[in-house]
Scaffold this motif. Structure first.
Motif, short mmCIF file in Angstrom:
data_model
loop_
_atom_site.label_atom_id
_atom_site.label_comp_id
_atom_site.label_asym_id
_atom_site.label_seq_id
_atom_site.Cartn_x
_atom_site.Cartn_y
_atom_site.Cartn_z
N LEU A 191 15.81 -29.42 -11.84
CA LEU A 191 16.28 -28.24 -12.56
C LEU A 191 16.55 -27.04 -11.66
O LEU A 191 17.38 -26.19 -11.98
CB LEU A 191 15.29 -27.86 -13.67
CG LEU A 191 15.17 -28.87 -14.80
CD1 LEU A 191 14.05 -28.46 -15.77
CD2 LEU A 191 16.49 -29.05 -15.54
N ALA A 238 19.34 -26.26 -14.20
CA ALA A 238 18.84 -25.71 -15.47
C ALA A 238 19.86 -24.77 -16.10
O ALA A 238 20.09 -24.82 -17.32
CB ALA A 238 17.50 -25.00 -15.26
N ARG A 279 21.65 -25.33 -19.67
CA ARG A 279 21.57 -24.29 -20.72
C ARG A 279 22.97 -23.91 -21.18
O ARG A 279 23.22 -23.73 -22.38
CB ARG A 279 20.83 -23.05 -20.21
CG ARG A 279 19.33 -23.10 -20.40
CD ARG A 279 18.68 -21.75 -20.14
NE ARG A 279 18.76 -21.34 -18.74
CZ ARG A 279 17.90 -21.74 -17.81
NH1 ARG A 279 16.91 -22.54 -18.10
NH2 ARG A 279 18.04 -21.32 -16.57
N LEU A 285 16.54 -24.89 -23.31
CA LEU A 285 16.17 -26.25 -22.98
C LEU A 285 14.80 -26.64 -23.51
O LEU A 285 14.52 -27.83 -23.65
CB LEU A 285 16.21 -26.46 -21.46
CG LEU A 285 17.55 -26.19 -20.78
CD1 LEU A 285 17.44 -26.42 -19.28
CD2 LEU A 285 18.65 -27.05 -21.39
N ALA A 327 14.68 -30.92 -21.51
CA ALA A 327 16.10 -30.60 -21.30
C ALA A 327 17.00 -31.69 -21.85
O ALA A 327 18.04 -31.40 -22.45
CB ALA A 327 16.38 -30.36 -19.82
#
Length: 189
Positions: A26, A38, A42, A68, A72
């Motif tokens: 991430l 990440a 998102r 997330l 995730a």
């Protein structure tokens, strides 16, 4: 070919990549300047839900609301299901949808826009993870047709795309598509 089917096939390729993401991944950088894996996930979760909301309600209030949570992959899959459900009926293709700051378009154009995003971000994620990326060739071709219509001028105003970059004349179809969106096909983390 129905754009929604091309998008669904592209999302299946992306699903496999998302399933490979570990918590340690991430924090990896992506080809999207300043974004980690990440951040990219998102963004995808937020966009999938926002496109779905626009399909159901005509517009979405927040295009950056992706979260997330603790999983995730589950958040991503839920957003994909939301998108696919919202675009399942044929009536959505004719409905006018407001898509973020880009404007209002028929649902068929919105589906095309989502396909461009899905193909591009699939590559972004694959590159960040160091995994191969083989999207559907027809999806790349169709996404390229829309990407060719995005003017280079004004891209910096909304930050949605970087200026296009040059690629060799013998570049692959995917590399030509990526270059149109301002991505360097040779990017590595």
């Amino acid at each position: 070919m129905d754009l929604r089917e091309l998008d669904r096939r592209t999302l299946l390729v992306l699903d496999e990549l998302v399933a490979a993401v570990t918590p340690a991944d991430l924090a990896r950088p992506t080809p999207c300047t300043g974004w980690t894996v990440a951040d990219l996930l998102r963004h995808q979760v937020g966009e999938n839900h926002a496109f779905a909301t626009a399909a159901r309600e005509g517009s979405a209030p927040d295009w950056d609301a992706g979260t997330l949570g603790d999983d995730a992959c589950a958040a991503y899959r839920a957003s994909v299901e939301d998108f696919l459900d919202a675009f399942a009926g044929d009536a959505v293709l004719e409905r006018q949808l407001t898509i973020n700051h880009f404007g209002t378009f028929p649902g068929s154009i919105a589906a095309h826009m989502h396909l461009v995003d899905t193909v591009a971000h699939g590559w972004d994620l694959a590159r960040a993870l160091g995994l191969p990326y083989e999207p559907d060739a027809e999806a790349v071709y169709v996404a390229t047709k829309l990407a060719e219509r995005i003017p280079d001028e004004g891209r910096e105003k909304n930050g949605s795309f970087a200026h296009s970059v040059e690629v060799p004349k013998d570049a692959s179809a995917l590399d030509r598509f990526l270059a149109l969106l301002g991505r360097d096909p040779a990017w590595v983390s």
